[in-house]
Design a protein around this motif. Structure first.
Motif, mmCIF file in Angstrom:
data_model
loop_
_atom_site.group_PDB
_atom_site.id
_atom_site.type_symbol
_atom_site.label_atom_id
_atom_site.label_comp_id
_atom_site.label_asym_id
_atom_site.label_seq_id
_atom_site.Cartn_x
_atom_site.Cartn_y
_atom_site.Cartn_z
ATOM 1 N N TYR A 154 0.808 -1.230 0.000
ATOM 2 C CA TYR A 154 0.000 0.000 0.000
ATOM 3 C C TYR A 154 0.840 1.279 0.000
ATOM 4 O O TYR A 154 1.908 1.321 0.600
ATOM 5 N N ILE A 155 0.302 2.297 -0.684
ATOM 6 C CA ILE A 155 0.883 3.640 -0.615
ATOM 7 C C ILE A 155 -0.231 4.611 -0.215
ATOM 8 O O ILE A 155 -1.407 4.342 -0.455
ATOM 9 N N TYR A 156 0.169 5.734 0.417
ATOM 10 C CA TYR A 156 -0.799 6.685 0.973
ATOM 11 C C TYR A 156 -0.441 8.090 0.523
ATOM 12 O O TYR A 156 0.734 8.438 0.465
ATOM 13 N N ASP A 157 -1.463 8.909 0.251
ATOM 14 C CA ASP A 157 -1.162 10.283 -0.148
ATOM 15 C C ASP A 157 -1.470 11.260 0.987
ATOM 16 O O ASP A 157 -1.953 10.868 2.061
ATOM 17 N N ALA A 158 -1.187 12.546 0.714
ATOM 18 C CA ALA A 158 -1.261 13.578 1.748
ATOM 19 C C ALA A 158 -2.683 13.813 2.249
ATOM 20 O O ALA A 158 -2.885 14.368 3.329
ATOM 21 N N ASP A 159 -3.690 13.393 1.475
ATOM 22 C CA ASP A 159 -5.080 13.535 1.924
ATOM 23 C C ASP A 159 -5.551 12.293 2.674
ATOM 24 O O ASP A 159 -6.729 12.189 3.034
ATOM 25 N N GLY A 160 -4.642 11.342 2.871
ATOM 26 C CA GLY A 160 -4.992 10.130 3.603
ATOM 27 C C GLY A 160 -5.604 9.042 2.737
ATOM 28 O O GLY A 160 -6.055 8.011 3.249
ATOM 29 N N ASN A 161 -5.620 9.230 1.412
ATOM 30 C CA ASN A 161 -6.124 8.161 0.534
ATOM 31 C C ASN A 161 -5.125 7.008 0.528
ATOM 32 O O ASN A 161 -3.915 7.225 0.514
ATOM 33 N N LYS A 162 -5.690 5.795 0.493
ATOM 34 C CA LYS A 162 -4.855 4.593 0.535
ATOM 35 C C LYS A 162 -5.017 3.854 -0.790
ATOM 36 O O LYS A 162 -6.131 3.695 -1.281
ATOM 37 N N TYR A 163 -3.898 3.434 -1.373
ATOM 38 C CA TYR A 163 -3.949 2.747 -2.673
ATOM 39 C C TYR A 163 -3.220 1.411 -2.590
ATOM 40 O O TYR A 163 -2.142 1.314 -2.004
ATOM 41 N N LEU A 164 -3.799 0.423 -3.237
ATOM 42 C CA LEU A 164 -3.111 -0.840 -3.457
ATOM 43 C C LEU A 164 -2.163 -0.583 -4.628
ATOM 44 O O LEU A 164 -2.599 -0.214 -5.717
ATOM 45 N N ASP A 165 -0.883 -0.730 -4.387
ATOM 46 C CA ASP A 165 0.108 -0.240 -5.355
ATOM 47 C C ASP A 165 0.593 -1.329 -6.309
ATOM 48 O O ASP A 165 1.175 -2.324 -5.883
ATOM 49 N N TYR A 166 0.388 -1.087 -7.596
ATOM 50 C CA TYR A 166 0.957 -1.976 -8.625
ATOM 51 C C TYR A 166 1.988 -1.251 -9.477
ATOM 52 O O TYR A 166 2.586 -1.843 -10.363
ATOM 53 N N GLN A 167 2.171 0.032 -9.204
ATOM 54 C CA GLN A 167 3.171 0.815 -9.930
ATOM 55 C C GLN A 167 4.569 0.424 -9.448
ATOM 56 O O GLN A 167 5.508 0.327 -10.230
ATOM 57 N N ALA A 168 4.671 0.174 -8.127
ATOM 58 C CA ALA A 168 5.917 -0.327 -7.520
ATOM 59 C C ALA A 168 7.128 0.526 -7.896
ATOM 60 O O ALA A 168 8.232 0.002 -8.079
ATOM 61 N N ALA A 169 6.891 1.834 -8.029
ATOM 62 C CA ALA A 169 7.977 2.773 -8.346
ATOM 63 C C ALA A 169 8.708 2.397 -9.632
ATOM 64 O O ALA A 169 9.919 2.545 -9.743
ATOM 65 N N PHE A 170 7.967 1.867 -10.604
ATOM 66 C CA PHE A 170 8.523 1.389 -11.880
ATOM 67 C C PHE A 170 9.320 0.094 -11.724
ATOM 68 O O PHE A 170 10.162 -0.210 -12.562
ATOM 69 N N GLY A 171 9.093 -0.618 -10.636
ATOM 70 C CA GLY A 171 9.643 -1.973 -10.586
ATOM 71 C C GLY A 171 10.530 -2.394 -9.438
ATOM 72 O O GLY A 171 10.683 -3.590 -9.212
ATOM 73 N N PRO A 172 11.137 -1.467 -8.705
ATOM 74 C CA PRO A 172 12.027 -1.941 -7.639
ATOM 75 C C PRO A 172 11.345 -2.796 -6.573
ATOM 76 O O PRO A 172 11.947 -3.721 -6.038
ATOM 77 N N TYR A 173 10.080 -2.476 -6.266
ATOM 78 C CA TYR A 173 9.470 -3.156 -5.111
ATOM 79 C C TYR A 173 8.971 -4.543 -5.459
ATOM 80 O O TYR A 173 7.823 -4.736 -5.843
ATOM 81 N N ILE A 174 9.850 -5.496 -5.283
ATOM 82 C CA ILE A 174 9.485 -6.900 -5.502
ATOM 83 C C ILE A 174 9.034 -7.525 -4.182
ATOM 84 O O ILE A 174 8.185 -8.408 -4.172
ATOM 85 N N LEU A 175 9.540 -7.055 -3.067
ATOM 86 C CA LEU A 175 9.132 -7.619 -1.770
ATOM 87 C C LEU A 175 7.987 -6.825 -1.152
ATOM 88 O O LEU A 175 7.281 -7.330 -0.278
ATOM 89 N N GLY A 176 7.819 -5.593 -1.607
ATOM 90 C CA GLY A 176 6.825 -4.705 -0.992
ATOM 91 C C GLY A 176 7.536 -3.497 -0.404
ATOM 92 O O GLY A 176 8.750 -3.527 -0.163
ATOM 93 N N HIS A 177 6.755 -2.428 -0.187
ATOM 94 C CA HIS A 177 7.342 -1.187 0.328
ATOM 95 C C HIS A 177 7.799 -1.353 1.769
ATOM 96 O O HIS A 177 7.185 -2.078 2.557
ATOM 97 N N ASN A 178 8.852 -0.626 2.094
ATOM 98 C CA ASN A 178 9.341 -0.566 3.478
ATOM 99 C C ASN A 178 9.446 -1.953 4.099
ATOM 100 O O ASN A 178 8.955 -2.183 5.217
ATOM 101 N N HIS A 179 10.085 -2.848 3.379
ATOM 102 C CA HIS A 179 10.110 -4.234 3.859
ATOM 103 C C HIS A 179 10.921 -4.345 5.159
ATOM 104 O O HIS A 179 12.076 -3.926 5.213
ATOM 105 N N PRO A 180 10.313 -4.893 6.217
ATOM 106 C CA PRO A 180 10.978 -4.868 7.519
ATOM 107 C C PRO A 180 12.338 -5.579 7.538
ATOM 108 O O PRO A 180 13.269 -5.096 8.177
#
Ligand SMILES: Cc1ncc(COP(=O)(O)O)c(C=O)c1O
Length: 431
Positions: A41-67
């Protein structure tokens, strides 16, 4: 969808930055200011939440902010950082991992972006062959530098013609880069023949993902390798998108075709900035990191602890967990689900993809090259994506852009996405 805060901040961004963005392609409508990312998921400044498939043009294979990756980066920077001299333990470990996994990587060097990597690979190929010319394919993207920034997303009437991507490029660079049609070996052979003894290298995205997902026809990549061998040119696989995403060994492992040189980035470090150029030892030792080497290779931040630790953690996780099995399974669930929706709605559309990547082209046959993509309904493509975005599914609202599934996406995410896709398509067809 509320975007008031995004709009306010965007106005401010424009005060300090031309166009308010730091990469040209980021200026899309609606312009959102992103403030948080977590897993799928990614979130914008208005608090909208999106299921992300853009993945920043591809780097995110594990997911954002992977622990796990973040944890390893934090651990590394609490101990070490950058020295500008010598070698770090992290560099050695990462180089070992890449050489172990990527078939063409007898040796590897690190830099910070895919553009740097392709620049180095091309310059090396010129030094090795003593030749100047380069072959690339219409629609492929290999970074922003003069050697490759032509005939990318060309206007339809500029396909295959002289189409520099930027003002200020050197004529010599533009004119020494020859343009071929992807999946057309005859065209490539003709180009080699017409420029016999002058072509240093052929660079190719093994799957041209910069125009969605055009798969190589059987024998195409092997055919490129054979032609490069026959005409004494080096074969460069630009695996900046495909590398680590489609297999830990890159798409070269899947295709069974080993190039002379490979460039990697993006999924290699799950979003952290690092890239690599790798290849045959006899070529790599021409870089002047090797005593007596005569091809300049440098960069203040090369091998920084942040990128190397992130890449080690990402590849380590790929080695230990079923990352690829998961993203391939979910990618297939998405593609087959969308195909069923198209069939139910009687739509003229094709779903292209490989592994974790897919896109829907709104046309009635599977495209084989950039020329074919003129048949895609670009207006529908972008409107469809904007409607998905308004319902919390983020796919880049731009023609020909691809989507990515990551390890953090779940079957429920895919099924939810399919439901939204069906309702959006129904609505659009009714309009
Ligand atoms: C195939 C390919 N090569 C090279 C690059 C350039 O990489 P970077 O943006 O990290 O410079 C990209 C970027 O999208 C790419 O897709």
């Amino acid at each position: 969808m509320e975007t008031k805060r995004s709009q306010e901040l965007y106005e401010e961004a424009n005060l300090y930055t031309p166009g308010g963005v730091h990469t040209s392609i980021r200026n899309v409508d609606p312009h959102l200011i992103f403030t948080k990312a977590e897993g799928a998921y990614i979130y914008d400044a208005d608090g909208n939440k999106y299921l992300d498939y853009q993945a920043a043009f591809g780097p995110y294979i594990l997911g954002h902010n992977h622990p796990y990756v973040n944890g390893k980066v934090i651990e590394a920077i609490q101990r070490t950082d950058l020295y500008g001299v010598g070698t770090t333990d992290l560099e050695i470990e990462l180089a070992r991992m890449i050489c172990r996994n990527v078939p063409s990587a007898e040796q590897v060097l690190f830099c910070n972006s895919g553009s740097e990597a392709t620049y180095h690979a091309i310059r090396l190929s010129r030094a090795v062959t003593g030749r100047t010319r380069l072959i690339k394919f219409q629609g492929c993207y290999h970074g922003w530098h003069d050697y490759v920034a032509r005939n990318m997303l060309s206007k339809w009437d500029m396909i295959g013609k002289r189409d520099p991507g930027s003002a200020g490029m050197m004529d010599e660079a533009i004119d020494n880069t020859l343009i071929c049609t992807y999946n057309d070996l005859e065209d490539v052979e003709r180009t080699f023949k017409e420029n016999d003894g002058q072509v240093a290298a052929l660079i190719v995205e093994p799957i041209p993902h910069n125009i969605g997902c055009i798969l190589p026809q059987d024998g195409f990549l092997q055919g490129l390798k054979d032609l490069c061998e026959a005409y004494g040119a080096l074969l460069i696989f630009d695996e900046v998108i495909t590398g680590f995403r489609h297999d830990i060994g890159g798409f070269q492992k899947v295709a069974g075709v080993t190039p002379d040189l490979t460039t990697m980035g993006k999924a290699m470090a799950n979003g952290y900035p690092i890239a690599a150029v790798a290849g045959k030892k006899e070529y790599m030792q021409r870089f002047n990191t090797y005593p007596g080497g005569d091809v300049w290779f440098a960069g203040t931040y090369n091998g920084h602890a942040v990128g190397t630790a992130a890449a080690i953690a990402t590849i380590d996780l790929m080695e230990r967990e079923p990352v690829h099995e998961h993203v391939f399974r979910l990618g297939e669930r998405m593609r087959s689900g969308i195909r069923e929706i198209h069939a139910r709605l009687g739509m003229k559309a094709v779903v292209a993809g490989f592994g974790s990547v897919w896109t829907t082209y709104f046309m009635d046959f599977m495209p084989q090259n950039y020329t074919d993509l003129q048949h895609n309904d670009a207006d529908f493509y972008v409107r469809y994506r904007k409607k998905l975005l308004e319902r919390g599914i983020y796919k880049m609202p731009m023609n020909l852009k691809r989507n990515h599934v990551g390890y953090s996406h779940t079957e429920q995410d895919i099924d939810h996405t399919l439901e939204v896709i069906e309702s959006v398509l129904k609505e659009m067809l009714a309009e």
